[in-house]
Design a protein around this motif. Structure first.
Motif, PDB file in Angstrom:
ATOM      1  N   THR A 174       4.051 -34.946  73.038  1.00 46.07           N
ATOM      2  CA  THR A 174       4.727 -35.731  72.336  1.00 46.07           C
ATOM      3  C   THR A 174       4.006 -36.899  71.913  1.00 46.07           C
ATOM      4  O   THR A 174       3.998 -37.434  70.661  1.00 46.07           O
ATOM      5  CB  THR A 174       5.790 -36.395  72.972  1.00 46.07           C
ATOM      6  OG1 THR A 174       6.647 -35.172  73.455  1.00 46.07           O
ATOM      7  CG2 THR A 174       7.012 -37.080  72.126  1.00 46.07           C
ATOM      8  N   TYR A 380       7.190 -36.662  65.232  1.00 48.84           N
ATOM      9  CA  TYR A 380       8.518 -35.902  64.654  1.00 48.84           C
ATOM     10  C   TYR A 380       8.238 -35.756  63.202  1.00 48.84           C
ATOM     11  O   TYR A 380       8.267 -34.556  62.980  1.00 48.84           O
ATOM     12  CB  TYR A 380       9.763 -36.894  64.982  1.00 48.84           C
ATOM     13  CG  TYR A 380      10.292 -36.444  66.606  1.00 48.84           C
ATOM     14  CD1 TYR A 380      11.018 -35.307  66.604  1.00 48.84           C
ATOM     15  CD2 TYR A 380      10.024 -37.041  67.438  1.00 48.84           C
ATOM     16  CE1 TYR A 380      11.422 -35.083  67.907  1.00 48.84           C
ATOM     17  CE2 TYR A 380      10.317 -37.024  68.583  1.00 48.84           C
ATOM     18  CZ  TYR A 380      11.203 -35.813  68.829  1.00 48.84           C
ATOM     19  OH  TYR A 380      11.420 -35.472  70.372  1.00 48.84           O
ATOM     20  N   VAL A 384       7.212 -32.249  64.171  1.00 44.62           N
ATOM     21  CA  VAL A 384       8.194 -31.419  64.376  1.00 44.62           C
ATOM     22  C   VAL A 384       8.881 -31.068  62.894  1.00 44.62           C
ATOM     23  O   VAL A 384       9.180 -30.003  62.894  1.00 44.62           O
ATOM     24  CB  VAL A 384       9.108 -32.227  65.269  1.00 44.62           C
ATOM     25  CG1 VAL A 384      10.551 -31.481  65.602  1.00 44.62           C
ATOM     26  CG2 VAL A 384       8.460 -32.463  66.621  1.00 44.62           C
TER      27      VAL A 384
END
Ligand code: UDP
Length: 460
Positions: A174, A380, A384
């Motif tokens: 992450t 993100y 993502v």
């Protein structure tokens, strides 16, 4: 005719633009649910927004922060004021409002960055809900501090013990150890910020509820809750910028509305909008200069939000030279700028409000995270959801290639459309309504001391 009395919800935001805005949006949602929100702000913020807000049903109350008039309100000073000076004033406000004839105080809603107010609510015997204006993933990251300590990823003072990616789930790096949210400024500041976060975590563990300005079903890649005891019940109610009925601006600074006329004269999808938010520590004169030259060399039209103190980094004669190509403003009406068809992409620091606003307006992102939660948000956006790309330098080539990649990727548009639907579509909206009702239902059922018979409570 006798109207039912309204219960008061006292709301305590952290005193910064990116926190006050979503808290006021939540306040306007609470109005539609039959509550009377009272937003408590330190004087220096109250002065800025009370004159611009027309939200009649939201009451603003001002408390002193105890700092000298004109003294800097940076992270350390605000932290000191919140811990030492503001609690007694908030206590006075709570006791006064709770004694009023109206429906009494139903609860405090406290931004977790203002966790000092949780203690005050507890002392007054008032229910308290946490508010997290950012992604669930960043809250989970703070919750993972004990895990990171236990695994030796960080030291007792929050210093990373190795360099490299952190995986909370297999195959999902992450963020990198140097991107942890407290790693800002000098070693002493980093330690102070780490203490701030551990204290925030300790206090938030006692909370029954946590209202989050994220969309339902956020794909949270930091999931260690099974190992965390006393994690509050989470209610995802975002993006509040879209769900709140009030379209009032809550800007601390005057918006330069000439941006919109200027955009009208530009071709659709051609303009690069650049802003690093309200709270970001200056990226430094060297970077301002590189970015200025890179934007000029790109030949593309741009709007750049750049405060006056930062402009010292601009090359001599720059503003005159790029007069036609670009517009440099101190503060923009950001949501309206992002809604404008002329804007093709947004070079952003990846603040959470800005990220949500960009997705809401379906704008592609060029990411340059600087501090705090921005690295997680960037992960993100770029990895993502793939609705933007990250750049690490402001060299001419880096900026030009970055802009090209985001502007020319047709699939990115489709991903943006999908993400927008997922976040703002009918299903998401219904889930937000349900989550709010569940939170209010929980609040009502724990509220045992009904103030009087006339109080029929809010409309759930
Ligand atoms: N904003 C604005 N005008 C500007 C720059 C920013 O209205 O010129 C607003 C923006 O729309 C967002 C907020 O300021 O709602 C910034 O919040 P964010 O979480 O993105 O970043 P922060 O300022 O907290 O770093």
């Amino acid at each position: 005719m006798k109207y039912p009395k309204k219960e008061t919800v006292i709301m305590v935001p952290y005193p910064a633009q990116g926190h006050v805005t979503p808290m006021l949006k939540l306040a306007s949602v609470m109005v539609t649910r039959g509550f009377r929100p009272v937003v408590v702000l330190p004087e220096f913020i109250h002065r800025r927004i009370s004159t611009t807000s027309h939200q009649n049903e939201i009451l603003f109350m001002c408390i002193p922060d105890g700092l000298e008039e004109g003294a800097p309100r940076d992270f350390g000073a605000i932290e000191m004021a919140m811990e030492n000076n503001m609690p007694c004033h908030l206590e006075r406000v709570i006791r006064k409002l709770d004694e009023e004839e109206d429906g009494g105080v139903a609860c405090l809603v406290v931004d977790l960055l203002a966790s000092w107010a949780i203690n005050v609510a507890n002392q007054c015997g008032i229910q308290v809900a946490g508010f997290w204006p950012a992604m669930l993933a960043t809250y989970r990251l703070i919750e993972a501090i004990p895990y990171m300590l236990q695994k030796g990823i960080i030291s007792e003072t929050g210093t990373p013990q190795h360099q490299g990616p952190i995986c909370f789930e297999p195959e999902k790096p992450t963020l990198s150890t140097e991107d942890l949210p407290w790693l800002i400024g000098t070693l002493a500041m980093r330690n102070l910020r780490f203490m701030f976060w551990t204290r925030t975590l300790d206090r938030s563990r006692s909370l029954p509820w946590l209202i989050i300005n994220t969309f339902p079903g956020e794909d949270c890649h930091v999931n260690l809750t099974s190992g965390c005891q006393n994690s509050p019940q989470v209610y995802e109610v975002g993006p509040l910028s879209s769900h709140a009925t009030s379209k009032d601006t809550t800007s601390f600074w005057e918006e330069d509305m000439s941006c919109l006329d200027w955009l009208d004269s530009q071709d659709d999808g051609s303009v690069v909008y650049i802003s690093f938010g309200s709270w970001v520590s200056p990226i430094g004169e060297g970077k301002v200069r590189s970015l200025a030259l890179a934007l000029e060399a790109s030949g593309r039209p741009f709007i750049w939000v750049l405060g006056h103190t930062w402009r010292e980094g601009l090359p001599v004669g720059y503003l005159e030279r790029v007069g036609k190509q670009g517009k440099v403003v101190s503060w923009a009406p950001q949501l309206e700028v992002l809604q404008h068809e002329a804007v093709g992409c947004y070079l952003t620091h990846c603040g959470w409000n800005s990220t949500l606003e960009a997705i809401q307006c379906k704008k592609r992102l060029l990411c340059y995270p600087v501090a705090g939660d921005q690295f997680v948000n960037c992960y993100y956006i770029a990895n993502v959801w793939q609705v933007g790309v990250r750049i690490c330098w402001f060299g001419e080539k880096d900026v030009e290639q970055g802009i090209k990649r985001v502007m020319e990727d047709e699939e990115m548009n489709q991903r943006l459309e999908k993400l927008n639907e997922r976040i703002l579509g009918k299903e998401a909206r219904l889930r937000v309504v349900d989550n709010l009702s569940a939170f209010i239902g929980g609040l009502q059922s724990m509220r045992t001391d009904s103030p009087n018979e006339d109080n029929q409570g809010p409309n759930v």
